[in-house]
Design a protein around this motif. Structure first.
Motif, PDB file in Angstrom:
ATOM      1  N   THR A  16      -5.629 -77.360   7.498  1.00  9.37           N
ATOM      2  CA  THR A  16      -6.111 -77.040   8.518  1.00  9.37           C
ATOM      3  C   THR A  16      -4.968 -76.616  10.074  1.00  9.37           C
ATOM      4  OG1 THR A  16      -7.500 -78.271   8.036  1.00  9.37           O
ATOM      5  CG2 THR A  16      -7.980 -77.621  10.053  1.00  9.37           C
ATOM      6  N   MET A  17      -5.455 -75.475   9.847  1.00 10.80           N
ATOM      7  CA  MET A  17      -4.551 -74.939  11.368  1.00 10.80           C
ATOM      8  C   MET A  17      -5.244 -75.271  12.609  1.00 10.80           C
ATOM      9  SD  MET A  17      -2.162 -72.372  10.539  1.00 10.80           S
ATOM     10  CE  MET A  17      -1.588 -72.050   9.496  1.00 10.80           C
ATOM     11  N   LEU A  18      -4.172 -75.870  13.608  1.00 14.38           N
ATOM     12  CA  LEU A  18      -4.217 -75.989  14.749  1.00 14.38           C
ATOM     13  C   LEU A  18      -4.347 -74.921  15.619  1.00 14.38           C
ATOM     14  CD1 LEU A  18      -1.935 -79.730  15.490  1.00 14.38           C
ATOM     15  CD2 LEU A  18      -4.632 -79.376  14.651  1.00 14.38           C
ATOM     16  N   SER A  19      -4.695 -75.061  17.083  1.00 11.02           N
ATOM     17  CA  SER A  19      -5.137 -73.880  17.658  1.00 11.02           C
ATOM     18  C   SER A  19      -3.416 -72.932  18.331  1.00 11.02           C
ATOM     19  CB  SER A  19      -5.670 -74.464  19.291  1.00 11.02           C
ATOM     20  OG  SER A  19      -4.940 -75.146  19.885  1.00 11.02           O
ATOM     21  N   GLY A  20      -2.737 -74.202  18.561  1.00 15.07           N
ATOM     22  CA  GLY A  20      -1.519 -73.408  18.689  1.00 15.07           C
ATOM     23  C   GLY A  20      -1.035 -72.715  17.632  1.00 15.07           C
ATOM     24  N   GLU A  21      -0.874 -73.692  16.391  1.00 13.72           N
ATOM     25  CA  GLU A  21      -0.176 -72.815  15.024  1.00 13.72           C
ATOM     26  C   GLU A  21      -1.042 -72.074  14.968  1.00 13.72           C
ATOM     27  OE1 GLU A  21       0.872 -76.787  12.979  1.00 13.72           O
ATOM     28  OE2 GLU A  21      -1.853 -76.095  12.911  1.00 13.72           O
ATOM     29  N   ALA A  22      -2.855 -71.021  15.257  1.00 10.05           N
ATOM     30  CA  ALA A  22      -3.167 -70.252  14.865  1.00 10.05           C
ATOM     31  C   ALA A  22      -3.089 -68.858  15.819  1.00 10.05           C
ATOM     32  CB  ALA A  22      -4.727 -70.828  15.162  1.00 10.05           C
ATOM     33  N   GLU A  23      -2.469 -69.376  16.758  1.00 10.26           N
ATOM     34  CA  GLU A  23      -1.721 -67.917  18.439  1.00 10.26           C
ATOM     35  C   GLU A  23      -0.155 -67.930  17.536  1.00 10.26           C
ATOM     36  OE1 GLU A  23      -1.587 -70.090  21.648  1.00 10.26           O
ATOM     37  OE2 GLU A  23      -3.307 -70.690  21.921  1.00 10.26           O
ATOM     38  N   TYR A  42       3.923 -75.699   5.746  1.00 10.32           N
ATOM     39  CA  TYR A  42       4.842 -77.113   4.978  1.00 10.32           C
ATOM     40  C   TYR A  42       5.714 -76.981   6.339  1.00 10.32           C
ATOM     41  CZ  TYR A  42       7.818 -77.241   1.343  1.00 10.32           C
ATOM     42  OH  TYR A  42       8.616 -78.381   0.927  1.00 10.32           O
ATOM     43  N   CYS A  43       6.277 -76.065   6.995  1.00 10.43           N
ATOM     44  CA  CYS A  43       7.354 -76.091   7.976  1.00 10.43           C
ATOM     45  C   CYS A  43       6.576 -77.363   8.892  1.00 10.43           C
ATOM     46  CB  CYS A  43       7.213 -75.265   8.781  1.00 10.43           C
ATOM     47  SG  CYS A  43       8.830 -75.467  10.071  1.00 10.43           S
ATOM     48  N   THR A  44       5.850 -77.212   9.342  1.00  7.05           N
ATOM     49  CA  THR A  44       5.528 -78.821  10.671  1.00  7.05           C
ATOM     50  C   THR A  44       5.650 -79.976   9.461  1.00  7.05           C
ATOM     51  OG1 THR A  44       2.931 -78.018   9.901  1.00  7.05           O
ATOM     52  CG2 THR A  44       3.863 -77.146  12.214  1.00  7.05           C
ATOM     53  N   GLN A  45       5.600 -80.010   8.548  1.00  4.79           N
ATOM     54  CA  GLN A  45       4.754 -81.392   7.178  1.00  4.79           C
ATOM     55  C   GLN A  45       6.407 -81.644   6.734  1.00  4.79           C
ATOM     56  OE1 GLN A  45       2.512 -81.263   4.116  1.00  4.79           O
ATOM     57  NE2 GLN A  45       1.224 -79.437   5.441  1.00  4.79           N
ATOM     58  N   HIS A  46       7.281 -81.060   6.886  1.00  7.74           N
ATOM     59  CA  HIS A  46       8.731 -80.888   6.194  1.00  7.74           C
ATOM     60  C   HIS A  46      10.073 -80.634   7.069  1.00  7.74           C
ATOM     61  CE1 HIS A  46       6.287 -81.947   2.408  1.00  7.74           C
ATOM     62  NE2 HIS A  46       5.482 -80.837   2.596  1.00  7.74           N
ATOM     63  N   GLY A  47       9.115 -80.514   7.875  1.00 10.45           N
ATOM     64  CA  GLY A  47      10.543 -80.115   9.176  1.00 10.45           C
ATOM     65  C   GLY A  47      11.399 -78.616   8.645  1.00 10.45           C
ATOM     66  N   ARG A  48      11.449 -78.321   7.086  1.00 11.05           N
ATOM     67  CA  ARG A  48      12.030 -77.476   6.927  1.00 11.05           C
ATOM     68  C   ARG A  48      11.311 -76.546   6.347  1.00 11.05           C
ATOM     69  NH1 ARG A  48      12.106 -77.459   1.408  1.00 11.05           N
ATOM     70  NH2 ARG A  48      11.589 -79.141   1.359  1.00 11.05           N
ATOM     71  N   PHE A  49      11.354 -75.114   6.168  1.00  6.42           N
ATOM     72  CA  PHE A  49      11.079 -73.784   5.325  1.00  6.42           C
ATOM     73  C   PHE A  49      10.781 -74.073   3.794  1.00  6.42           C
ATOM     74  CE2 PHE A  49      11.052 -71.928   9.790  1.00  6.42           C
ATOM     75  CZ  PHE A  49       9.880 -71.299   9.400  1.00  6.42           C
ATOM     76  N   PRO A  50      10.219 -73.969   2.482  1.00 10.71           N
ATOM     77  CA  PRO A  50      10.121 -74.283   1.630  1.00 10.71           C
ATOM     78  C   PRO A  50      11.447 -73.274   1.160  1.00 10.71           C
ATOM     79  CG  PRO A  50       8.334 -72.923   2.251  1.00 10.71           C
ATOM     80  CD  PRO A  50       8.280 -73.593   2.891  1.00 10.71           C
TER      81      PRO A  50
END
Length: 69
Positions: A16-23, A42-50
């Motif tokens: 789910t997108m948080l408000s800052g992420e939606a911006e 994905y990046c917020t969960q894993h600390g990197r891009f796929p």
């Protein structure tokens, strides 16, 4: 090692997108928003891009619930 599928609650918590992420997503060109949003989560969960274009080891359920283009 494969992880078990995520529950609906876990999917909501993780994707789910948080408000800052939606911006951040809304700041992108309209045609790029749908592609950028899951990459950002994905990046917020894993600390990197796929590693690969399809997300590499992303949970199948995450891609299955993404809105159609």
């Amino acid at each position: 090692m494969e992880r078990p599928p995520l529950s609906m609650e876990e999917l909501v918590d993780h994707w789910t997108m948080l408000s800052g992420e939606a911006e951040l997503v809304n700041a992108k060109q309209e045609s790029m928003r749908l592609a950028f949003a899951p990459l950002l989560k994905y990046c917020t969960q894993h600390g990197r891009f796929p590693r690969s274009r399809d997300g590499g080891r992303r949970p199948q359920a995450a891609g299955a619930r993404r809105a159609p283009a």
